[in-house]
Design a protein around this motif. Structure first.
Motif, short mmCIF file in Angstrom:
data_model
loop_
_atom_site.label_atom_id
_atom_site.label_comp_id
_atom_site.label_asym_id
_atom_site.label_seq_id
_atom_site.Cartn_x
_atom_site.Cartn_y
_atom_site.Cartn_z
N ASP A 185 0.85 -1.25 0.03
CA ASP A 185 0.10 0.06 0.07
C ASP A 185 0.89 1.18 -0.04
O ASP A 185 1.34 1.74 0.95
CB ASP A 185 -1.04 0.00 1.39
N GLU A 186 1.05 1.81 -1.31
CA GLU A 186 1.95 2.97 -1.41
C GLU A 186 3.37 2.78 -0.50
O GLU A 186 3.84 3.48 0.39
CB GLU A 186 1.30 4.14 -0.82
N PRO A 187 4.15 1.69 -0.88
CA PRO A 187 5.35 1.47 -0.07
C PRO A 187 6.46 2.28 -0.19
O PRO A 187 7.49 1.97 0.64
CB PRO A 187 5.72 0.01 -0.73
N THR A 188 6.51 3.35 -1.00
CA THR A 188 7.47 4.38 -1.16
C THR A 188 7.05 5.70 -1.09
O THR A 188 8.05 6.54 -1.22
CB THR A 188 8.29 4.14 -2.62
N SER A 189 6.06 5.94 -0.99
CA SER A 189 5.45 7.41 -0.94
C SER A 189 5.85 8.09 0.31
O SER A 189 5.82 9.45 0.09
CB SER A 189 3.91 7.37 -1.11
N ALA A 190 6.24 7.56 1.33
CA ALA A 190 6.45 8.27 2.73
C ALA A 190 7.96 8.31 2.71
O ALA A 190 8.55 8.82 3.74
CB ALA A 190 5.99 7.57 3.90
N LEU A 191 8.97 7.86 1.76
CA LEU A 191 10.15 7.92 1.81
C LEU A 191 10.82 8.79 1.10
O LEU A 191 10.21 9.59 -0.16
CB LEU A 191 10.68 6.48 1.26
N ASP A 192 12.07 9.10 1.43
CA ASP A 192 12.89 10.05 0.53
C ASP A 192 12.85 9.50 -0.79
O ASP A 192 13.12 8.44 -1.16
CB ASP A 192 14.33 10.38 1.30
N VAL A 193 13.01 10.58 -1.81
CA VAL A 193 13.38 10.23 -3.18
C VAL A 193 14.66 9.20 -3.36
O VAL A 193 14.44 8.44 -4.42
CB VAL A 193 13.34 11.57 -4.00
N SER A 194 15.58 9.60 -2.45
CA SER A 194 16.88 8.93 -2.59
C SER A 194 16.91 7.51 -2.32
O SER A 194 17.55 6.67 -2.93
CB SER A 194 17.98 9.46 -2.07
N VAL A 195 15.89 7.08 -1.75
CA VAL A 195 15.92 5.64 -1.31
C VAL A 195 14.51 4.98 -1.78
O VAL A 195 14.57 3.81 -1.81
CB VAL A 195 15.50 5.46 0.33
N ARG A 196 13.84 5.44 -2.51
CA ARG A 196 12.71 4.95 -3.24
C ARG A 196 12.76 3.94 -4.15
O ARG A 196 12.49 2.72 -4.17
CB ARG A 196 11.78 6.09 -3.89
N LEU A 197 13.78 4.18 -5.28
CA LEU A 197 14.09 3.26 -5.92
C LEU A 197 14.84 2.02 -5.54
O LEU A 197 14.76 0.89 -5.87
CB LEU A 197 15.18 3.87 -7.14
N GLN A 198 15.60 2.14 -4.31
CA GLN A 198 16.24 1.30 -3.70
C GLN A 198 15.16 0.08 -3.12
O GLN A 198 15.36 -1.14 -3.06
CB GLN A 198 17.15 1.58 -2.53
N ILE A 199 13.97 0.49 -2.43
CA ILE A 199 12.83 -0.26 -2.06
C ILE A 199 12.12 -0.97 -3.15
O ILE A 199 11.93 -2.13 -3.22
CB ILE A 199 12.17 0.69 -1.22
N VAL A 200 12.00 -0.35 -4.16
CA VAL A 200 11.46 -0.87 -5.31
C VAL A 200 12.42 -1.93 -5.98
O VAL A 200 11.96 -3.08 -6.29
CB VAL A 200 11.33 0.28 -6.38
N GLU A 201 13.62 -1.95 -6.02
CA GLU A 201 14.29 -2.93 -6.62
C GLU A 201 14.50 -4.22 -5.59
O GLU A 201 14.48 -5.19 -6.00
CB GLU A 201 15.93 -2.41 -6.84
N LEU A 202 14.44 -3.72 -4.45
CA LEU A 202 14.28 -4.70 -3.30
C LEU A 202 13.21 -5.65 -3.23
O LEU A 202 13.16 -7.01 -3.39
CB LEU A 202 14.34 -4.17 -1.78
#
Length: 325
Positions: A185-202
């Motif tokens: 549920d919106e797993p990256t929207s509350a994160l800094d832009v710099s770490v969003r792609l890292q979470i998506v790739e994980l």
């Protein structure tokens, strides 16, 4: 709404969720219903990522709550392994809760501040009695590494971690139950832009490694398209378009889908696209317009749209649209 001949991980069949609206001194008189979900069919297959997009108020979060058993449907069925989940009890219900997990939007509020990281990750196994406390450290270390974290943080509390680290802990907790389906549920929207792609790739790495099925809820169409095999577009409690991601992006058929895509960022700075501006805002689900519920905002609306509520129908192979035209 089958996507292809695959093994369903979970299915929703004609699911409705109506919340009563009451009046009176003691709220004893029902004057209507908020139709959060109004006949949703959706199938999430094994080892697949289905994206769910739409504006706030479209019913995405209510649908997630139905799957997580945080809400009961007013009508319709939630099917898991060919069985109606409403009939589950005892071990069947425990197994369902183990196999269906979630990673929420806000890692600050989704983790207990009173538990250490190792206890958060091991909590499901401790509750079910499948783990002894002396095994907690080993289990926590294993899933922290899978989530891309140093096992040394297992003895700290969530407030000592960054937002990205907290979300990785939440992911480690979800996979620690041997889950088959994870609601993102919106797993990256509350994160800094710099770490969003890292979470998506994980998340993508774990999906492929563990054979997970994801239902990915999001406002960011670019992120959802990047991760998903299929995308379902919701509007006012109904799915209005469902197809493969590439087909949806290149050949959107519903006017609402076209507007969503036109508002997303282009793939390249030099790419030119027509910007579609919708009039007004999404209607109140307590007072849904007659006919096609999108017609008050639709730039292509015709007379029929005011009176006919279109069904979700296949127009091409694996491409379903609810539109009179």
């Amino acid at each position: 709404m089958p996507s292809e001949e695959k093994i369903p991980a979970i299915q929703l069949q004609r699911v409705k969720k109506y919340f009563p609206v009451t009046k009176g001194v003691i709220r004893d008189r029902i004057v209507g219903y908020v139709k959060a979900l109004d006949g949703v069919d959706l199938e999430l297959n094994a080892n697949e990522v289905v994206g769910l997009v739409g504006e706030s108020g479209s019913g995405k979060s209510t649908l997630a709550k139905i799957i997580l058993l945080l809400e009961q449907p007013t009508e319709g069925q939630l099917i898991f392994e060919g069985k109606d989940v409403s009939a589950f009890s005892g071990n069947d219900l425990k197994r369902y809760r183990q196999k269906i997990q979630a990673v929420f939007q806000d890692p600050y509020s989704s983790l207990s501040p009173r538990l250490k990281v190792k206890e958060i990750i091991a909590e499901p196994a401790l509750v079910t009695g499948k783990l002894h406390r002396k095994e907690v450290d080993d289990m926590a270390s294993e899933y922290l590494r899978m989530a891309g974290l140093n096992a040394g943080i297992r003895n700290v509390y969530p407030h000592e971690l960054s937002g990205g680290q907290r979300q990785r802990v939440a992911i480690g907790r979800a996979i620690s139950t041997q889950a088959e389906v994870i609601i993102l549920d919106e797993p990256t929207s509350a994160l800094d832009v710099s770490v969003r792609l890292q979470i998506v790739e994980l998340l993508m790495k774990l999906q492929q490694k563990l054979g997970l099925s994801y239902l990915l809820i999001g406002h960011d169409l670019a992120m959802v398209a990047y991760m998903s095999t299929y995308i379902a577009v919701m509007y006012l409690g109904k799915i209005v378009e469902f197809t493969r991601t590439q087909e949806l992006v290149q050949n959107p058929r519903h006017p609402y889908t076209r507007a969503l895509i036109s508002a997303s960022l282009p793939a390249h700075p030099n790419e030119k696209k027509e910007r579609i501006t919708l009039a007004g805002e999404i209607a109140n689900p307590f007072d849904i317009p007659g006919g096609c519920r999108f017609h008050p905002r639709c730039p292509d609306a015709k007379e029929e749209c005011y009176h006919i509520d279109p069904l979700l129908k296949p127009i091409l192979e694996n491409h379903w649209v609810a539109c009179n035209f």
